[in-house]
Design a protein around this motif. Structure first.
Motif, PDB file in Angstrom:
ATOM      1  N   PRO A  78      33.990  36.395  37.478  1.00 47.05           N
ATOM      2  CA  PRO A  78      35.375  36.472  36.890  1.00 47.05           C
ATOM      3  C   PRO A  78      35.621  35.293  35.957  1.00 47.05           C
ATOM      4  N   PRO A  79      36.573  35.259  34.874  1.00 51.26           N
ATOM      5  CA  PRO A  79      36.991  33.984  34.141  1.00 51.26           C
ATOM      6  C   PRO A  79      37.624  32.758  34.994  1.00 51.26           C
ATOM      7  N   CYS A  93      34.614  36.189  28.957  1.00 50.58           N
ATOM      8  CA  CYS A  93      35.351  37.137  29.041  1.00 50.58           C
ATOM      9  C   CYS A  93      37.161  36.947  29.258  1.00 50.58           C
ATOM     10  N   ASP A  94      37.222  35.695  28.754  1.00 51.28           N
ATOM     11  CA  ASP A  94      38.922  35.533  29.039  1.00 51.28           C
ATOM     12  C   ASP A  94      39.702  36.551  28.203  1.00 51.28           C
ATOM     13  N   GLU A  95      39.284  37.086  27.292  1.00 58.32           N
ATOM     14  CA  GLU A  95      39.991  38.179  26.515  1.00 58.32           C
ATOM     15  C   GLU A  95      39.859  39.556  26.868  1.00 58.32           C
ATOM     16  N   ASN A  96      38.851  39.619  27.176  1.00 56.83           N
ATOM     17  CA  ASN A  96      38.371  41.195  27.802  1.00 56.83           C
ATOM     18  C   ASN A  96      38.092  41.431  29.153  1.00 56.83           C
ATOM     19  N   TRP A  97      38.463  40.800  30.252  1.00 54.63           N
ATOM     20  CA  TRP A  97      38.177  41.069  31.676  1.00 54.63           C
ATOM     21  C   TRP A  97      38.930  42.252  32.205  1.00 54.63           C
ATOM     22  N   ARG A  99      38.533  45.067  30.836  1.00 48.99           N
ATOM     23  CA  ARG A  99      38.622  46.307  29.857  1.00 48.99           C
ATOM     24  C   ARG A  99      36.867  46.335  29.425  1.00 48.99           C
ATOM     25  N   SER A 100      36.371  45.417  29.201  1.00 50.47           N
ATOM     26  CA  SER A 100      34.896  45.666  28.709  1.00 50.47           C
ATOM     27  C   SER A 100      34.024  44.590  29.360  1.00 50.47           C
ATOM     28  N   CYS A 101      34.578  43.739  30.196  1.00 46.88           N
ATOM     29  CA  CYS A 101      33.675  42.714  30.778  1.00 46.88           C
ATOM     30  C   CYS A 101      34.066  42.822  32.502  1.00 46.88           C
ATOM     31  N   PHE A 102      33.009  42.892  33.065  1.00 49.14           N
ATOM     32  CA  PHE A 102      33.117  43.250  34.666  1.00 49.14           C
ATOM     33  C   PHE A 102      32.131  42.373  35.422  1.00 49.14           C
ATOM     34  N   ASN A 103      32.359  42.339  36.849  1.00 51.23           N
ATOM     35  CA  ASN A 103      31.481  41.885  37.574  1.00 51.23           C
ATOM     36  C   ASN A 103      31.054  43.141  38.600  1.00 51.23           C
ATOM     37  N   CYS A 104      30.284  42.950  39.596  1.00 50.60           N
ATOM     38  CA  CYS A 104      30.055  44.223  40.585  1.00 50.60           C
ATOM     39  C   CYS A 104      31.342  44.669  41.275  1.00 50.60           C
ATOM     40  N   GLY A 105      32.292  43.842  41.534  1.00 50.80           N
ATOM     41  CA  GLY A 105      33.418  44.472  41.882  1.00 50.80           C
ATOM     42  C   GLY A 105      34.476  45.072  41.165  1.00 50.80           C
ATOM     43  N   THR A 106      34.379  44.605  39.782  1.00 50.98           N
ATOM     44  CA  THR A 106      35.446  45.298  39.057  1.00 50.98           C
ATOM     45  C   THR A 106      34.977  46.453  38.184  1.00 50.98           C
ATOM     46  N   TYR A 107      33.623  46.628  38.141  1.00 49.17           N
ATOM     47  CA  TYR A 107      32.843  47.589  37.394  1.00 49.17           C
ATOM     48  C   TYR A 107      33.371  49.116  37.577  1.00 49.17           C
ATOM     49  N   PRO A 116      40.015  47.272  45.460  1.00 51.67           N
ATOM     50  CA  PRO A 116      41.195  46.585  46.052  1.00 51.67           C
ATOM     51  C   PRO A 116      41.777  45.431  45.517  1.00 51.67           C
ATOM     52  N   GLU A 117      41.206  44.896  44.503  1.00 55.74           N
ATOM     53  CA  GLU A 117      41.741  43.437  44.173  1.00 55.74           C
ATOM     54  C   GLU A 117      41.155  43.470  42.493  1.00 55.74           C
ATOM     55  N   GLU A 118      41.744  42.944  41.584  1.00 52.73           N
ATOM     56  CA  GLU A 118      41.314  43.005  40.231  1.00 52.73           C
ATOM     57  C   GLU A 118      40.810  41.742  39.846  1.00 52.73           C
ATOM     58  N   SER A 119      40.973  40.624  40.695  1.00 50.08           N
ATOM     59  CA  SER A 119      40.166  39.280  40.203  1.00 50.08           C
ATOM     60  C   SER A 119      38.760  39.371  39.947  1.00 50.08           C
ATOM     61  N   GLY A 120      38.169  40.060  40.932  1.00 44.42           N
ATOM     62  CA  GLY A 120      36.788  40.128  41.149  1.00 44.42           C
ATOM     63  C   GLY A 120      36.196  38.954  41.890  1.00 44.42           C
ATOM     64  N   MET A 121      36.971  38.212  42.314  1.00 43.08           N
ATOM     65  CA  MET A 121      36.437  36.816  43.032  1.00 43.08           C
ATOM     66  C   MET A 121      36.246  37.416  44.315  1.00 43.08           C
TER      67      MET A 121
END
Length: 186
Positions: A78-79, A93-97, A99-107, A116-121
């Motif tokens: 996450p950014p 991924c500052d501009e596209n987190w 939308r086209s950039c993810f981690n295992c939690g946000t994909y 459950p939570e959008e930051s992906g932290m």
């Protein structure tokens, strides 16, 4: 692995890849340090009705993978991770987190699965997921499935914030004494 983590912690992103991570989970439960795994079956009524239909699982991921949409997606921490964890003020991924950039939690959100939570932290994501209705946790250390009491009392658990331990609803082991590949239903 260390070089990859270092690059991710410095804000780099890599081409998206979806795969079977079973071996990593099996390795985690064998760890002498211990891990808490969080499980949540997404209720069907929460699934997005979009181009993937109203599917909340593997079919949506496979459609994404086989349609080659995954090639337009990137993996990164996450950014906020480079900033919070290493003091680096940059993320690819500052501009596209989200939308086209993810981690295992946000994909999963990219294929219509609610998250459950959008930051992906993960220190925020996992406790939030553990507190959802129907979610439960399992605690493993050195291949053993620990009871909730043993897990909560266990010291040296890595990557497990206290907030996760207090959010989890544990189901205690009844018959499984040793966790190995044959004893786990995947």
């Amino acid at each position: 692995m260390g070089k990859l983590i270092g690059k991710l912690l410095h804000g780099e992103a890599f081409p998206g890849k979806v795969g079977n991570d079973k071996e990593h989970f099996l390795e985690a439960i064998q760890s002498e340090f211990g891990y808490i795994l969080v499980f949540w079956d997404v209720p069907q009524h929460l699934c997005s009705n979009n181009e993937y239909g109203q599917d909340c699982g593997l079919k949506a991921v496979l459609r994404d993978f086989y349609s080659e949409r995954i090639r337009d997606k990137s993996y990164a921490f996450p950014p906020s991770a480079p900033r919070e964890l290493t003091g680096v003020n940059y993320s690819a991924c500052d501009e596209n987190w989200g939308r086209s950039c993810f981690n295992c939690g946000t994909y999963p959100a990219s294929v219509g699965v609610p998250i459950p939570e959008e930051s992906g932290m993960l220190d925020r994501y996992l406790p939030k997921m553990a507190s959802l209705p129907g979610a439960f946790c399992r605690c493993y250390k050195a291949g053993e499935w620990l009871s909730s009491e043993s897990c909560l009392a266990s010291s040296g658990m890595i990557h497990q914030p206290e907030k996760l331990k207090t959010s989890c609803k544990f189901e205690n082991p009844t018959e499984i004494n040793n966790c190995n590949e044959e004893s786990i239903e995947w």
